[in-house]
Design a protein around this motif. Structure first.
Motif, mmCIF file in Angstrom:
data_model
loop_
_atom_site.group_PDB
_atom_site.id
_atom_site.type_symbol
_atom_site.label_atom_id
_atom_site.label_comp_id
_atom_site.label_asym_id
_atom_site.label_seq_id
_atom_site.Cartn_x
_atom_site.Cartn_y
_atom_site.Cartn_z
ATOM 1 N N ARG A 148 -28.567 20.492 101.190
ATOM 2 C CA ARG A 148 -29.378 21.795 101.883
ATOM 3 C C ARG A 148 -29.924 20.924 102.862
ATOM 4 N NH1 ARG A 148 -29.851 26.822 98.411
ATOM 5 N NH2 ARG A 148 -31.347 26.764 99.967
ATOM 6 N N HIS A 149 -31.337 19.797 102.139
ATOM 7 C CA HIS A 149 -32.035 19.178 102.640
ATOM 8 C C HIS A 149 -31.567 18.878 103.550
ATOM 9 C CE1 HIS A 149 -35.921 16.371 101.755
ATOM 10 N NE2 HIS A 149 -35.379 16.648 103.262
ATOM 11 N N GLN A 150 -30.241 17.877 103.867
ATOM 12 C CA GLN A 150 -29.846 17.110 104.936
ATOM 13 C C GLN A 150 -29.376 18.532 106.209
ATOM 14 O OE1 GLN A 150 -29.165 14.179 106.046
ATOM 15 N NE2 GLN A 150 -28.602 14.564 107.744
ATOM 16 N N GLN A 151 -28.704 19.243 105.863
ATOM 17 C CA GLN A 151 -28.787 20.774 106.580
ATOM 18 C C GLN A 151 -30.170 21.217 107.417
ATOM 19 O OE1 GLN A 151 -26.484 23.525 104.445
ATOM 20 N NE2 GLN A 151 -24.353 21.845 103.753
ATOM 21 N N ALA A 152 -31.026 21.119 106.868
ATOM 22 C CA ALA A 152 -32.352 21.452 107.055
ATOM 23 C C ALA A 152 -32.492 20.602 108.470
ATOM 24 C CB ALA A 152 -33.585 21.514 106.178
ATOM 25 N N ALA A 200 -31.429 8.589 98.072
ATOM 26 C CA ALA A 200 -31.049 9.910 97.224
ATOM 27 C C ALA A 200 -30.413 9.828 97.493
ATOM 28 C CB ALA A 200 -32.369 10.273 97.729
ATOM 29 N N TYR A 201 -29.303 10.427 98.447
ATOM 30 C CA TYR A 201 -27.534 10.160 98.409
ATOM 31 C C TYR A 201 -27.269 9.529 97.459
ATOM 32 C CZ TYR A 201 -26.385 14.316 101.241
ATOM 33 O OH TYR A 201 -26.521 15.501 101.336
ATOM 34 N N GLN A 202 -27.670 8.027 96.911
ATOM 35 C CA GLN A 202 -26.981 7.379 97.077
ATOM 36 C C GLN A 202 -27.797 7.161 95.634
ATOM 37 O OE1 GLN A 202 -25.301 4.349 98.940
ATOM 38 N NE2 GLN A 202 -26.579 4.674 100.765
ATOM 39 N N GLY A 203 -28.494 8.271 95.521
ATOM 40 C CA GLY A 203 -28.532 7.473 93.484
ATOM 41 C C GLY A 203 -30.010 7.025 93.842
ATOM 42 N N GLU A 204 -30.810 6.534 94.276
ATOM 43 C CA GLU A 204 -32.003 5.404 94.591
ATOM 44 C C GLU A 204 -33.048 6.526 95.205
ATOM 45 O OE1 GLU A 204 -31.023 2.553 96.847
ATOM 46 O OE2 GLU A 204 -28.999 1.769 95.536
ATOM 47 N N ARG A 205 -33.668 7.112 93.911
ATOM 48 C CA ARG A 205 -34.950 8.319 94.657
ATOM 49 C C ARG A 205 -36.247 8.397 94.973
ATOM 50 N NH1 ARG A 205 -30.684 11.650 91.605
ATOM 51 N NH2 ARG A 205 -30.118 12.616 93.267
ATOM 52 N N GLY A 206 -36.453 6.528 94.479
ATOM 53 C CA GLY A 206 -38.023 5.847 94.670
ATOM 54 C C GLY A 206 -38.147 5.915 95.627
ATOM 55 N N ARG A 226 -35.231 8.725 103.449
ATOM 56 C CA ARG A 226 -35.146 8.683 102.268
ATOM 57 C C ARG A 226 -34.100 9.429 101.504
ATOM 58 N NH1 ARG A 226 -41.179 9.447 103.281
ATOM 59 N NH2 ARG A 226 -40.515 12.069 104.203
ATOM 60 N N LEU A 227 -33.465 10.258 102.696
ATOM 61 C CA LEU A 227 -32.313 11.126 101.801
ATOM 62 C C LEU A 227 -31.526 9.793 101.729
ATOM 63 C CD1 LEU A 227 -32.179 14.399 101.165
ATOM 64 C CD2 LEU A 227 -30.685 14.147 103.667
#
Length: 550
Positions: free
Chosen positions: A397-401, A476-482, A472-473
């Motif tokens: 949803r963040h990506q869509q925004a 994060a999409y790849q599981g790396e949310r640092g 960042r997204l």
């Protein structure tokens, strides 16, 4: 003896479990409202079943989890499959030598590289990269503007001085034929492809592709036709004027990596970290496939490009480096089933063990129990997997925004981020998970940034917001949310930026070495206290935004 279908444990596998709360399952619709209702029914916390399987010698440790091990019989439902891949750090520390590298360095020398000392920083970064290579590695250097020149044909790295003279001779000029440079780099690597080496193109650009092929579909088609094999491309976008969507797409489509280099002085560090990762490559040519059973009507993959081959969903994955972790989330639409074991399908993982120089393939059948027994359903949900599934849905949803913001629909983007943050807050009242709190904080900060960007959409600050948020997204999409939070023990250029910002504020006197030390944690705490922020010693979205780093 009949095996519990919810356990998924083949003979000889090591079973791992994570704490999971009991709750009355509802159909897991792909909305945060459904997730919120489900979270509100949490009660006790017994362990939920999980599955792990490992490749030979532990090259890649793999953990598969379902968000639930049982579903209500007789009605449609949705299940999430969480696949976690990890290459242990000690895989790179054995006696076997690192794999050789077969690289092409594709460098933008267009006129825009003249500004802000970009070319000087590029030369320093490239010279440092050459120094780090071994004589057994291969390197080609391709320079491009509106012309394409293979300045140094692919050859073993024996004459470093000659390669550095090529780099020193680069001067800014002309326009940007990015696709032409990329294809020349791919041909250089493909001509000397080595199945026992790490084969990679490193592509740097600071501007928009404006000569030759310029659109994403055109360049993707050229990649498809350009070589007979899939060669990973690491894309490095410099500054604010390049097309981040194109650079991300090239990286994802080829199974490479994408880096956003905000400032020219960061180039050397990014080059060094990427080269170090390539030297520690553990698994290459990675591919995850899911063959659904008859009960599964649709498969959605979060965060990674995928395609269908017949009924099978194929997910090409980037190479995996020692110490790296990766998370892949799938959502399965499951038709209503009678009571008993329900076959969900088969998950296949294939990769090339780079150090052992052998292919690895492992398969796992997935099934779930359909039942009307309340006691079984009440203990079926895996809390850890549910958190990961929630994050995957939120990031979608963040990506869509962000896409709405990029299309100029700023008000809609801002409203969507605000609504997602509110719904996530409802979910987290019961889960009380720090990762969900961090994501909620990030959405609130970006909601404010969208409002500011809407006032001046062509400004440098607006461009920076979009590039930072997309980067960042992407991670994060790849599981790396640092990218959302910097914590004690972290390292890298973002930590170095934090050190410099707190040093400028007079709160940090240590070295700008990119290591989140106890001294830096104390400085963060002091800054947070002085500025009315939550004092936890972690640099989260609000703290980073206050420092101008988010």
């Amino acid at each position: 003896m009949t095996q519990d279908p919810a356990q998924f444990s083949p003979p000889g596998s090591r079973k791992k479990s994570l704490a999971a709360p009991a709750r009355l399952p509802l159909p897991l619709l792909p909305t945060l409202l459904a997730l919120s209702l489900l979270a509100a029914l949490l009660a006790a916390r017994p362990a939920a079943a999980a599955l792990s399987f490992e490749g030979p010698e532990g090259a890649v440790n793999s953990l598969i989890e379902l968000d639930r091990t049982a579903i209500p019989a007789g009605r449609p439902d949705q299940l999430y499959v969480i696949v976690r891949l990890r290459a242990p750090q000690d895989v790179a520390d054995g006696e076997r030598p690192r794999p050789p590298l077969n690289l092409a360095l594709v460098l933008d020398r267009s006129g825009s590289m003249e500004s802000k000392g970009k070319m000087d920083y590029l030369k320093a970064a490239a010279r440092d990269l050459i120094d780090r290579l071994a004589p057994g590695d291969r390197l080609a250097i391709v320079e491009y503007d509106d012309r394409i020149t293979v300045a140094a044909p692919s050859a073993p790295v024996r004459d470093r001085a000659a390669l550095k003279r090529v780099i020193d001779g680069l001067e800014p000029r002309g326009s940007t034929n990015l696709a032409g440079g990329l294809l020349a780099g791919l041909h250089s690597v493909a001509a000397h492809y080595d199945s026992e080496a790490v084969n990679r193109v490193l592509l740097l650009s600071d501007g928009l592709a404006n000569v030759g092929l310029t659109t994403t579909p055109e360049i993707r088609n050229a990649l498809l036709r350009g070589t007979t094999r899939r060669l990973p491309v690491t894309t490095l976008g410099l500054g604010l004027d390049y097309n981040e969507d194109l650079m991300q797409d090239v990286a994802e489509y080829t199974g490479g990596a994408y880096h956003y280099i905000e400032s020219p002085h960061q180039m050397a560090d990014v080059f060094a970290r990427e080269l170090s990762a390539l030297m520690d490559t553990v698994a290459g040519d990675m591919r995850l496939e899911f063959r659904p059973g008859g009960a599964v009507s649709n498969v959605t993959v979060f965060g990674y490009p995928s395609h269908r081959q017949g009924a099978t969903t194929v997910i090409p994955l980037p190479d995996l480096y020692a110490g790296q972790e990766r998370t892949i989330t799938l959502r399965l639409d499951v038709a209503g089933q009678g009571q008993g074991s329900v076959s969900l399908g088969q998950l296949d993982l294939a990769y090339r063990d780079v150090k052992a120089e052998q292919p690895v393939h492992t398969s796992q059948a997935l099934s779930v129990l359909a039942t009307t027994e309340r006691a079984v359903l009440d203990t079926a949900l895996n809390r850890e997997a549910k958190v990961e599934a929630t994050l995957a849905e939120v990031e979608s949803r963040h990506q869509q925004a962000l896409e709405k913001a990029q299309a100029g629909r700023w008000d809609e983007a801002q409203a969507d981020m605000a609504a997602t943050a509110r719904e996530l807050e409802d979910v987290n009242q019961d889960l009380d998970d720090a990762r969900l709190s961090d994501k909620m904080e990030a959405l609130k900060v970006e909601e404010q940034q969208v409002g500011a960007a809407a006032a001046a959409p062509a400004s440098a600050s607006s461009k920076m917001f979009m590039k930072r948020s997309k980067n960042r997204l992407y991670q994060a999409y790849q599981g790396e949310r640092g990218g959302y939070v910097l914590s004690p023990g972290d390292s890298g250029p973002q930590v170095e930026d934090l050190q410099n910002a707190l040093s400028a504020a007079g709160l940090y006197t240590g070295p700008a070495d990119g290591v989140f030390s106890p001294d830096l944690e104390n400085a963060v705490r002091t800054y947070q206290t002085n500025n009315g922020l939550d004092t936890d010693g972690r640099a989260g979205p609000q703290t980073l935004n206050s420092l101008g780093l988010y």
